[in-house]
Structure formats: structure tokens, C-alpha cells
Design a protein around this motif. Structure first.
Motif, PDB file in Angstrom:
ATOM      1  N   TRP A 154      -7.156   3.818   3.028  1.00 39.70           N
ATOM      2  CA  TRP A 154      -8.081   2.738   2.555  1.00 39.70           C
ATOM      3  C   TRP A 154      -8.741   1.887   3.619  1.00 39.70           C
ATOM      4  O   TRP A 154      -7.859   1.000   4.196  1.00 39.70           O
ATOM      5  N   ASP A 155      -9.765   2.017   3.974  1.00 43.53           N
ATOM      6  CA  ASP A 155     -10.405   1.138   5.336  1.00 43.53           C
ATOM      7  C   ASP A 155     -11.124  -0.006   4.248  1.00 43.53           C
ATOM      8  O   ASP A 155     -12.300   0.118   4.182  1.00 43.53           O
ATOM      9  N   GLY A 156     -10.282  -1.134   4.287  1.00 47.28           N
ATOM     10  CA  GLY A 156     -11.012  -2.114   3.741  1.00 47.28           C
ATOM     11  C   GLY A 156     -12.076  -2.706   4.413  1.00 47.28           C
ATOM     12  O   GLY A 156     -13.002  -3.417   3.666  1.00 47.28           O
ATOM     13  N   GLU A 157     -12.222  -2.641   5.917  1.00 48.94           N
ATOM     14  CA  GLU A 157     -13.282  -3.470   6.325  1.00 48.94           C
ATOM     15  C   GLU A 157     -14.587  -2.793   6.391  1.00 48.94           C
ATOM     16  O   GLU A 157     -15.486  -3.279   6.216  1.00 48.94           O
ATOM     17  N   ASN A 158     -14.577  -1.292   6.078  1.00 45.82           N
ATOM     18  CA  ASN A 158     -15.735  -0.539   5.938  1.00 45.82           C
ATOM     19  C   ASN A 158     -15.968   0.039   4.561  1.00 45.82           C
ATOM     20  O   ASN A 158     -16.859   0.754   4.104  1.00 45.82           O
ATOM     21  N   VAL A 191     -12.819   5.312   1.579  1.00 43.47           N
ATOM     22  CA  VAL A 191     -11.526   5.842   1.361  1.00 43.47           C
ATOM     23  C   VAL A 191     -11.530   7.002   2.314  1.00 43.47           C
ATOM     24  O   VAL A 191     -12.247   7.996   2.044  1.00 43.47           O
ATOM     25  N   TYR A 192     -10.528   7.478   3.252  1.00 48.82           N
ATOM     26  CA  TYR A 192     -10.351   8.737   3.736  1.00 48.82           C
ATOM     27  C   TYR A 192      -9.352   9.523   3.151  1.00 48.82           C
ATOM     28  O   TYR A 192      -8.125   9.131   2.786  1.00 48.82           O
ATOM     29  N   ILE A 193      -9.755  10.740   2.842  1.00 49.39           N
ATOM     30  CA  ILE A 193      -8.671  11.788   2.346  1.00 49.39           C
ATOM     31  C   ILE A 193      -8.694  12.749   3.468  1.00 49.39           C
ATOM     32  O   ILE A 193      -9.466  13.432   3.845  1.00 49.39           O
ATOM     33  N   THR A 234      -4.721   2.582   8.922  1.00 48.16           N
ATOM     34  CA  THR A 234      -5.764   1.768   8.362  1.00 48.16           C
ATOM     35  C   THR A 234      -7.128   2.679   8.256  1.00 48.16           C
ATOM     36  O   THR A 234      -8.128   2.407   7.508  1.00 48.16           O
ATOM     37  N   ALA A 235      -7.035   3.594   9.357  1.00 46.04           N
ATOM     38  CA  ALA A 235      -8.445   4.518   9.317  1.00 46.04           C
ATOM     39  C   ALA A 235      -7.916   5.647  10.219  1.00 46.04           C
ATOM     40  O   ALA A 235      -6.936   5.615  11.109  1.00 46.04           O
TER      41      ALA A 235
END
Length: 354
Positions: free
Chosen positions: A67-71, A74-76, A165-166
């Protein structure tokens, strides 16, 4: 006949509604490869679609979820054995960058002239820190990490948590560990300061792209109590095992060179790592009676050759406690630490002592 048909129709409709409602209220079960999946948030049926937590399902299938909160993204990512190795390699490289950076902090004196500071940052941080962040530190050295005093100094960074985080970005939480020569010789920590870093892959290199310093954690303290003269002195925990050295100060008569007009005790608190071969700065405390202090202030005698007299630290009903003028004139090892201790007003006189 019509009434019977109407009643039968109503019963069928009611039964269908109850069954539909019961189905709607029944929990939705997710089965992955034949195994029921428990989730922290229950799936729900909304407008004919089942909404289920993606992390639980993806991780059950062996995928990585970020989970990239800044952007708000969600990356899977599916993970293969090669991917697992790459992940471990990336974490090892990020760890190495942070630990190398921590070891170099002591090489950068933030009090150095601007041109020397810029050169030092470039030499020690250039291959570890993104150019934009390095330029920011050069513009505002107060925001930069490094060595602020000769002692204590930053020795290393201890990593407490490392989180991806990403893709190609990690957040690192840890602490800058500061030590003095005492801790180097005998172990221990002089101070801790929380730190947050963001490390990203830029081209083929992992670089620190963001950096945040927290406040110093309050260190433990120890107390030296002096019942004879009625005062106490608060020391850092690193001074545990200190010794007390008692000597005498002498006040000279200005009208008769060499004549001693007054005497009194001077109590020195000595660091536990002090040795004759490698002395450290003591904390000297001069003790005056009220009459002696007033006489000195009126010029009846002077102490030493310094143009200024001792500095009062505190007093009780019988004694005045003072710091000798130019007590650290030789700048021995640890003098800056003693200065920092004295800035906290560590001496407290017992007001009820008389």
C-alpha cells in the motif's frame, strides 16, 4: 377458489423473500484452492458484487501486496523463488546503505566552515544520498545529520524496522546511537535519537531520498547526594561509578600578594573512565559560606588569576555553590559533555539545610 389461489401465491412470495433474505444475511465464504480463507474484514455483497479484502486473497495466492499511502495506490506483485531472492537482496542493500550512512555521520562536522562542510558532505554522503536531499542539507545545515560536538558523537544507526512501501522504495525506522570515549571503552550508549529514512532505487543505486530526525530520547539519570553541605547533583546514567575528589580552593589577599585570605572545599565529580594517562573533564563544585561569598564579591580576596570570579550554581541557608572560572581552560576530553550537563542546572541545594 380465487381466494385459495391468492393465499397460495402470497405464501410462495413470502417464502421466497424469507429465503432470499436469509441468503443475504448468511456470511460469504471465500475458498482459495479448496481451503476456506479467514479475513479480518468480512466480504459483503453489494449490488450483485462481492467486495472482499484484496490483501488476504492476494497473499493467500502467494502474491505481495504493497500500500503506497502517498499515491493512494495498491501494488500486487506475484512472487517467484527468484523474486524472493531479489527481495532479500534488496533489503540487504538498503540495510547496507543505512548502516554505512550511520557509520559516516561522525565524519561530517556540522560546525565546520561552509566550504569544508560542503566538501565533507560530498565525500561522505555523496554515494548514499540523493542529490536533491544533499543540496537541501547544504543550503540548511541545521537540518542535516552529522557531528555537532566533539563528544558525544554519532557512532551508528540501529535499524528497528524496514518496510517496503512501493516497488523500489523502503521506509526505514531506527535510532542514531551516540557515544563518548567512555562508551567506546566500556560499552553502553550516551544518547539515542529516533530517525526515519526513505531509501529508493535511483538508476542502479539505492539512495536515501528523505530523512527525518526525532527528538532525543530522555536518558536515565543518577543522583549524587552530598549531605555534608546540603546539595544534590543530577548526572547522566553514563556517569554511574563516578568518584568524588575533594580538594581546597584558596582566596588570595589583593593587598598582600601571596597571602591566603580564605579557604574552602572544592568537590569534583570525576567520570568513571578517568585515568591518569587519559584524564577527562571533572565537574568541580566550589563551596563557600555566605560570609566568604560576600567578602569575595566585595573584593576582599580573589581566586586564581582569572579576571572573573566563580559562577554561582545555587545556595542553601548556609553555603553557596559555585563553578570555578575557566575550569575547562585546557579543554580536556569530555569538556563539552560537562558543559552540556551544566546547562541543565543539575545542582539543587537543600533549602532546608542550615
Amino acid at each position: 377458489m380465487k381466494k385459495q389461489l391468492l393465499v397460495l401465491t402470497l405464501v410462495l412470495l413470502l417464502t421466497t423473500t424469507v429465503i432470499a433474505a436469509a441468503r443475504a444475511l448468511a456470511p460469504i465464504i471465500i475458498v482459495v484452492n479448496g481451503s476456506p480463507l479467514e479475513t479480518d474484514v468480512a466480504p459483503v455483497l453489494t449490488q450483485g458484487r462481492v467486495l472482499a479484502p484484496v490483501r488476504a486473497i492476494a497473499e493467500k495466492l502467494g502474491a505481495e501486496v504493497i500500500w503506497d499511502g502517498e499515491n493512494n495506490t495498491v501494488y500486487i506483485n506475484t512472487i517467484t523463488k527468484d523474486g524472493e531472492l531479489e527481495e532479500k537482496d534488496a533489503e540487504a542493500e538498503v540495510t547496507a546503505v543505512v548502516e554505512t550512512f550511520g557509520a559516516r555521520l561522525q565524519m561530517v562536522s556540522l560546525l565546520a566552515p561552509e566550504d569544508i562542510l560542503a566538501q565533507s558532505m560530498e565525500e561522505n554522503y555523496g554515494d548514499l544520498v540523493a542529490p536533491g536531499l544533499l543540496e537541501e542539507w547544504l543550503r540548511e545545515p541545521a537540518k542535516a545529520p552529522g557531528r555537532q560536538l566533539s563528544s558525544p558523537w554519532p557512532e551508528r544507526i540501529e535499524i528497528n524496522a524496514l518496510e517496503k512501501t512501493a516497488p523500489n522504495r523502503y521506509q526505514v525506522r531506527g535510532e542514531i546511537i551516540e557515544v563518548t570515549s567512555a562508551e567506546v571503552a566500556g560499552g553502553g550508549i550516551a544518547a539515542r535519537r529516533p530517525i526515519n529514512l526513505v531509501v529508493e532505487k535511483v538508476g542502479n543505486s539505492w539512495l536515501i531520498t528523505a530523512f527525518t530526525l526525532g527528538d532525543y530520547e530522555e536518558a536515565g539519570t543518577i543522583i549524587y547526594d552530598n549531605d555534608e553541605y546540603g546539595f544534590r547533583f543530577t548526572l547522566p546514567e553514563s556517569w554511574a561509578g563516578y568518584t568524588i575528589v575533594t580538594e581546597e580552593w584558596e582566596g588570595l589577599n589583593p593587598e598582600a600578594p601571596g597571602e591566603i585570605a580564605a579557604r574552602g572545599p572544592i568537590i569534583s565529580i570525576r567520570h568513571p573512565r578517568w585515568t591518569a594517562e587519559r584524564p577527562r573533564q571533572d565537574i568541580p563544585i566550589m563551596v563557600f559560606t555566605h560570609a566568604q561569598w560576600e567578602a569575595m564579591e566585595q573584593g576582599a580576596f580573589h581566586i586564581g588569576a582569572a579576571p572573573i570570579g566563580p559562577r554561582e550554581l545555587d545556595r542553601n541557608g548556609k553555603y553557596v555553590f559555585a563553578l570555578p572560572a575557566r575550569y575547562n581552560f585546557a579543554f580536556p576530553e569530555g569538556y563539552e559533555e560537562v558543559e552540556a550537563i551544566l546547562e541543565t542546572n543539575p545542582l539543587q541545594a537543600n533549602e532546608n539545610y542550615s
